[in-house]
Design an enzyme around this catalytic site. Structure first.
Site, mmCIF file in Angstrom:
data_model
loop_
_atom_site.group_PDB
_atom_site.id
_atom_site.type_symbol
_atom_site.label_atom_id
_atom_site.label_comp_id
_atom_site.label_asym_id
_atom_site.label_seq_id
_atom_site.Cartn_x
_atom_site.Cartn_y
_atom_site.Cartn_z
ATOM 1 N N LYS A 182 44.726 25.237 49.614
ATOM 2 C CA LYS A 182 45.062 26.450 50.066
ATOM 3 C C LYS A 182 44.040 27.444 50.049
ATOM 4 C CE LYS A 182 47.362 29.648 48.162
ATOM 5 N NZ LYS A 182 46.825 30.865 49.012
ATOM 6 N N GLU A 257 39.121 29.029 36.832
ATOM 7 C CA GLU A 257 37.839 29.629 37.008
ATOM 8 C C GLU A 257 37.899 30.940 37.350
ATOM 9 O OE1 GLU A 257 34.620 31.381 37.342
ATOM 10 O OE2 GLU A 257 34.289 30.068 39.288
ATOM 11 N N CYS A 291 32.355 36.941 40.914
ATOM 12 C CA CYS A 291 33.070 36.752 39.804
ATOM 13 C C CYS A 291 31.914 36.933 38.483
ATOM 14 C CB CYS A 291 33.788 35.155 39.436
ATOM 15 S SG CYS A 291 32.955 33.931 39.630
ATOM 16 N N GLU A 385 36.934 44.329 35.270
ATOM 17 C CA GLU A 385 36.255 43.810 36.179
ATOM 18 C C GLU A 385 36.395 44.720 37.322
ATOM 19 O OE1 GLU A 385 35.377 39.464 38.336
ATOM 20 O OE2 GLU A 385 37.357 39.963 38.065
#
Length: 490
Positions: A182, A257, A291, A385
């Protein structure tokens, strides 16, 4: 509608459809694919709902035993052909990555190059020894072998849509699993159609790979489907927590992750020009939507002013705009909501005493390269973040204070340490709680041969890439063999 007429992708072949064994319509209708830089509609894809996921998973499970029985060399050959096709059509495919994910050309070409490397690495996994003989307690033969899980579900994000999809898909396929993938609904071509096309042309048997773009309902269906044995998820910590919860409830293996708040520590003996160049690359590449982006620039106070000055100069010389012009260093932020989130974090820092040295503004989706100095714990810019082009400068007095500041984070993905003394840099680096440590480099690094992942909110300790792929995408099976059955006392 702006229909691209390129040959390999050939929009007419799949427009409005998803890849469930073959190109076909889906139950949830279609989804328009839009260029975030200018709002142009590029094409449409089939939008998958839970029933499409269920159909794909059932088909994948039926196809898996034959795929696992195929000779490893044959699986490797198909994968290597797919890598060849990715490289051969790289220029055309990079154009889709640019238009769909807001990438500049250089970043899109990195995805093509790394994507091919990930597939070739996966092909090599198929040829690795897959077991060992075990000590015996009697006359029988005992051995342990690695066997595939069955069906692996892959869920990938928008920022590096090709690489962050193919690194799991290729490894899972190489080791005998079938895959239901997906991709992020914002990047279903770069993260889906391209991959379907290269494997289709490479001769992958029908039913082995399914690519179904979809939203949260499709993701949830994938995580709870009884025919899916494992989920490999790349995305936000919030999304990963939800995936982990559903997989836990359904007793599935899960690889997470997730995000990072990655520190680049610059010691007082670093070359200021080189250190500032590293910080700028780590903070601003792909608009900070990575990331492993450098989320904190921790600088020894003795050289803080010198680093800040150089970083500000660089930020002011990095134009943001439409990547298709090939005149910009930063493309668009993926969505208006993300622009608002970046602005909120910058405004919060300034309100709490940080200094805005460059940027801090946006023109629609184009956010200027931004430098904040005097960032401290308690500010959102220190804790969260950002996923935007914001360099957050934090001063420190001693090496041990730098370690303490870096380790305050709930995340633990990547860190870099820059120093004129490698031994000193390594002594600092050895104390950092991260999954990837880069000495004399910034935080944005990746590739097929390294076990990639993080600690804490950056993941569940799993890794993708290098030697970790066999650990993740297969499991041990113990086999014992007697020459003939023997009687027991009962």
């Amino acid at each position: 509608m702006n229909m691209h007429t390129a040959n390999f992708i050939d929009v007419g072949r799949w427009n409005g459809q998803a890849y469930i064994s073959d190109w076909q319509r889906t139950s949830a209708g279609t989804l328009e694919v839009v260029d975030p830089a200018n709002g142009t509609v590029l094409c449409s894809v089939g939008l998958g709902g839970p029933s499409d996921i269920a159909r794909a998973a059932l088909t994948a499970r039926a196809a898996q035993p034959a795929w696992a029985k195929m000779l490893p060399a044959e699986r490797a050959s198909i994968l290597n052909r797919a890598a060849d096709l990715l490289e051969q059509h790289g220029t055309e495919l990079a154009g889709w990555i640019m238009r769909e994910s807001g990438s500049i050309h250089a970043k899109a070409m990195i995805e093509i190059e790394h994507g091919a490397l990930f597939i070739r690495h996966a092909a090599s996994l198929a040829m690795q020894p897959s077991g060992m003989f075990l000590p015996g307690m009697d006359g029988r033969t005992n051995y342990a072998r690695r066997v595939p899980h069955g069906v692996v579900g892959v869920i990938s994000p928008f920022n590096f849509p090709l690489v962050l999809s193919v690194r799991s898909i290729a490894a899972a396929l190489a080791l005998g699993n079938t895959v239901v993938h997906k991709p992020d609904p914002r990047t279903p071509v770069s993260g889906g159609v391209i991959i379907a096309r290269i494997f289709e042309e490479a001769g992958l048997p029908k039913g082995v790979l399914h690519i179904v773009p979809g939203g949260a309902d499709a993701g949830e269906a994938l995580c709870s489907d009884p025919n899916v044995a494992m989920i490999s998820f790349t995305g936000s910590a919030k999304g990963g927590a939800k995936v982990g919860e559903i997989c836990g409830r359904n007793l599935k293996r899960v690889q997470l992750e997730l995000g990072g708040k990655n520190a680049l520590i610059i010691l007082d003996d670093a070359d200021p020009d080189i250190a500032a160049s590293n910080a700028a690359w780590g903070a601003f590449l792909h608009q900070g939507q990575i990331c492993m982006a450098t989320g904190l620039v921790l600088v020894d106070r003795k050289i803080e002013a010198a680093i800040t000055e150089r970083l500000v100069t660089k930020a002011k010389h990095l134009p943001a705009g439409d990547p298709s012009t090939n005149q910009v260093a930063l493309g668009p932020i993926i969505s208006d909501a993300q622009v608002s989130s970046i602005q909120k974090i910058v405004d919060d820092a300034v309100a709490k005493g940080a200094k805005l040295m460059a940027g801090g503004t946006h023109d629609g989706r184009f956010y200027a390269a931004t430098v904040l100095s005097g960032v401290k714990p308690g500010m959102l810019a220190f804790e969260e973040e950002i996923f935007g082009p914001v360099a957050c400068i934090v001063g420190f007095e001693t090496d041990s204070e730098a370690v303490e500041l870096a380790n305050r984070s709930d995340y633990g993905l990547a860190a870099g340490v820059i120093s004129g003394n490698v031994g000193r840099a390594m002594a600092v680096g050895d104390q950092l709680n991260v999954g990837q440590l880069h000495i004399n480099d910034q935080t944005v690094n990746g590739g097929p041969y390294a076990p990639f992942g993080g600690r804490g909110k950056s993941g569940n300790g799993t890794r993708v890439g290098g030697p970790a792929d066999i650990e993740e995408f297969t499991q041990w099976q113990w086999v014992s063999v007697k020459d003939a059955a023997t009687a027991y006392p009962f």
